[in-house]
Scaffold this motif. Structure first.
Motif, PDB file in Angstrom:
ATOM      1  N   ASP A  17      26.364 -18.009 -41.096  1.00 26.95           N
ATOM      2  CA  ASP A  17      25.167 -17.251 -41.751  1.00 26.95           C
ATOM      3  C   ASP A  17      24.359 -16.780 -40.349  1.00 26.95           C
ATOM      4  O   ASP A  17      24.803 -16.998 -39.287  1.00 26.95           O
ATOM      5  N   GLU A  18      23.608 -15.821 -40.693  1.00 29.17           N
ATOM      6  CA  GLU A  18      22.765 -15.413 -39.590  1.00 29.17           C
ATOM      7  C   GLU A  18      21.235 -14.917 -40.098  1.00 29.17           C
ATOM      8  O   GLU A  18      20.942 -14.708 -41.351  1.00 29.17           O
ATOM      9  N   THR A  19      20.323 -14.511 -39.202  1.00 26.09           N
ATOM     10  CA  THR A  19      19.027 -14.610 -39.425  1.00 26.09           C
ATOM     11  C   THR A  19      18.177 -13.858 -38.232  1.00 26.09           C
ATOM     12  O   THR A  19      19.046 -13.818 -37.051  1.00 26.09           O
ATOM     13  N   ARG A  20      17.339 -13.384 -38.360  1.00 29.18           N
ATOM     14  CA  ARG A  20      16.402 -12.541 -37.350  1.00 29.18           C
ATOM     15  C   ARG A  20      16.099 -13.479 -36.214  1.00 29.18           C
ATOM     16  O   ARG A  20      15.751 -14.479 -36.552  1.00 29.18           O
ATOM     17  N   HIS A  21      16.054 -12.972 -35.016  1.00 33.83           N
ATOM     18  CA  HIS A  21      15.723 -13.670 -33.653  1.00 33.83           C
ATOM     19  C   HIS A  21      15.000 -12.646 -32.885  1.00 33.83           C
ATOM     20  O   HIS A  21      15.286 -11.450 -32.902  1.00 33.83           O
ATOM     21  N   ARG A  22      13.553 -13.019 -32.397  1.00 41.66           N
ATOM     22  CA  ARG A  22      12.915 -12.217 -31.317  1.00 41.66           C
ATOM     23  C   ARG A  22      13.240 -12.695 -29.864  1.00 41.66           C
ATOM     24  O   ARG A  22      12.779 -13.802 -29.554  1.00 41.66           O
ATOM     25  N   GLN A  23      13.690 -11.988 -29.129  1.00 44.53           N
ATOM     26  CA  GLN A  23      13.784 -11.884 -27.636  1.00 44.53           C
ATOM     27  C   GLN A  23      12.975 -10.726 -26.883  1.00 44.53           C
ATOM     28  O   GLN A  23      13.367  -9.580 -27.321  1.00 44.53           O
ATOM     29  N   ASN A  24      12.054 -11.265 -26.151  1.00 46.83           N
ATOM     30  CA  ASN A  24      11.094 -10.203 -25.297  1.00 46.83           C
ATOM     31  C   ASN A  24      10.712  -9.103 -26.491  1.00 46.83           C
ATOM     32  O   ASN A  24      10.569  -8.042 -25.932  1.00 46.83           O
ATOM     33  N   ASN A  25      10.159  -9.591 -27.642  1.00 44.21           N
ATOM     34  CA  ASN A  25       9.611  -8.758 -28.757  1.00 44.21           C
ATOM     35  C   ASN A  25      10.637  -7.817 -29.128  1.00 44.21           C
ATOM     36  O   ASN A  25      10.134  -6.711 -30.007  1.00 44.21           O
ATOM     37  N   GLN A  26      11.869  -7.888 -29.014  1.00 45.69           N
ATOM     38  CA  GLN A  26      12.838  -7.113 -29.910  1.00 45.69           C
ATOM     39  C   GLN A  26      13.630  -8.130 -30.650  1.00 45.69           C
ATOM     40  O   GLN A  26      13.798  -8.984 -30.501  1.00 45.69           O
ATOM     41  N   THR A  27      14.224  -7.096 -31.683  1.00 40.52           N
ATOM     42  CA  THR A  27      14.889  -7.882 -32.755  1.00 40.52           C
ATOM     43  C   THR A  27      16.289  -8.270 -32.118  1.00 40.52           C
ATOM     44  O   THR A  27      17.146  -7.408 -31.698  1.00 40.52           O
ATOM     45  N   HIS A  28      16.651  -9.526 -32.452  1.00 45.38           N
ATOM     46  CA  HIS A  28      18.128 -10.045 -32.002  1.00 45.38           C
ATOM     47  C   HIS A  28      18.412 -10.770 -33.386  1.00 45.38           C
ATOM     48  O   HIS A  28      17.713 -10.709 -34.318  1.00 45.38           O
ATOM     49  N   TRP A  29      19.439 -11.417 -33.440  1.00 41.68           N
ATOM     50  CA  TRP A  29      20.082 -12.000 -34.394  1.00 41.68           C
ATOM     51  C   TRP A  29      20.398 -13.493 -34.008  1.00 41.68           C
ATOM     52  O   TRP A  29      21.092 -13.908 -32.980  1.00 41.68           O
ATOM     53  N   ALA A  30      20.112 -14.432 -34.862  1.00 42.40           N
ATOM     54  CA  ALA A  30      20.656 -16.013 -34.945  1.00 42.40           C
ATOM     55  C   ALA A  30      21.748 -16.360 -35.547  1.00 42.40           C
ATOM     56  O   ALA A  30      21.501 -15.829 -36.848  1.00 42.40           O
ATOM     57  N   TRP A  31      22.962 -16.437 -35.028  1.00 40.37           N
ATOM     58  CA  TRP A  31      24.234 -16.848 -35.917  1.00 40.37           C
ATOM     59  C   TRP A  31      24.400 -18.245 -35.883  1.00 40.37           C
ATOM     60  O   TRP A  31      24.102 -18.870 -34.795  1.00 40.37           O
TER      61      TRP A  31
END
Length: 241
Positions: A17-31
């Motif tokens: 599964d995957e969901t949104r992640h924020r790194q340095n106020n940018q959209t990344h993803w948590a898998w």
């Protein structure tokens, strides 16, 4: 962490599964990749196939349990089990439409309800795995007929959704063919929940180093819990050794 990530790619079954992640106020993803033995978190900039390959490997030979998100198509359809909980949401939306689409949605939901009842009977040891497989066959036939009917109906959204499901039709039934496979991706959704809570209580991460810290710590804690190991003691010993 590297040992667990490598071990995951050798497992017979993986829930993803995957969901949104924020790194340095940018959209990344948590898998997340998980099964009954271990759990691996991976924080990546991409939600694409490259990240999926990094998590499960380029030549994964087991069975992948997931939703219908396109990144998971790196695994052959004959090695997939699509999540019936997600299908239920699609069927429910169709059933709430008017006219022929709504009636077809009711038929699709009836098939889904029958399937879950059979699965529950198997999980509670009321029927054998062989009986489950035999009882699923008429459900499979009826679902196929209803999907074909939907593809030819006048409601475009319904037709497109059901056309896409038919493309992956064989991946709906792996749970009734191979013992140990679940018909839903609930395991991955439960495992990723602690990360979602963390995300809501924090500002994400501010650097790649911070993301590596979070993915590794959450991987160790989740896997230790699955294996009945005290995570704090494990981390202490890992540092000492």
């Amino acid at each position: 962490y590297k040992n667990l990530a490598s071990s995951l790619q050798e497992e017979d079954f993986i829930h993803c599964d995957e969901t949104r992640h924020r790194q340095n106020n940018q959209t990344h993803w948590a898998w997340v990749g998980t099964n009954k033995n271990l759990t691996v978190f991976m924080l990546e900039q991409s939600r694409g196939k490259s990240s999926c390959k990094k998590l499960i490997g380029t030549n994964y030979s087991g069975v992948l349990i997931s939703d219908r998100y396109c990144a998971y198509n790196i695994v052959d359809i004959e090695q997939r089990q699509l999540c019936w909980a997600h299908l239920k949401r699609d069927f429910t939306r169709i059933s709430q439409r008017s006219g022929i689409a709504g009636r077809i949605g009711d038929e699709l939901l009836a098939c889904q309800n029958k399937l879950f009842k059979l699965w529950h009977s198997y999980k509670t040891s009321n029927i054998s795995f062989a009986t489950l497989g035999a009882a699923i066959e008429p459900v499979q036939k009826n679902l196929g007929l209803s999907l074909e009917k939907a593809v030819n109906c006048s409601h475009d959204k319904t037709a497109n959704t059901c056309k896409n499901i038919l493309k992956s039709f064989s991946a709906l039934w792996r749970f009734a063919e191979t013992p140990g496979i679940e018909p839903t991706n609930n395991l991955a959704e439960r495992k990723i929940r602690p990360y979602v809570i963390y995300r809501k209580l924090s500002f994400g991460t501010q650097s790649d180093r911070g993301s590596r810290y979070i993915e590794r710590l959450m991987t160790i804690i989740a896997t230790c819990k699955q294996q009945a190991v005290n995570s704090l003691s494990f981390i202490e010993q890992a540092i000492i050794n």
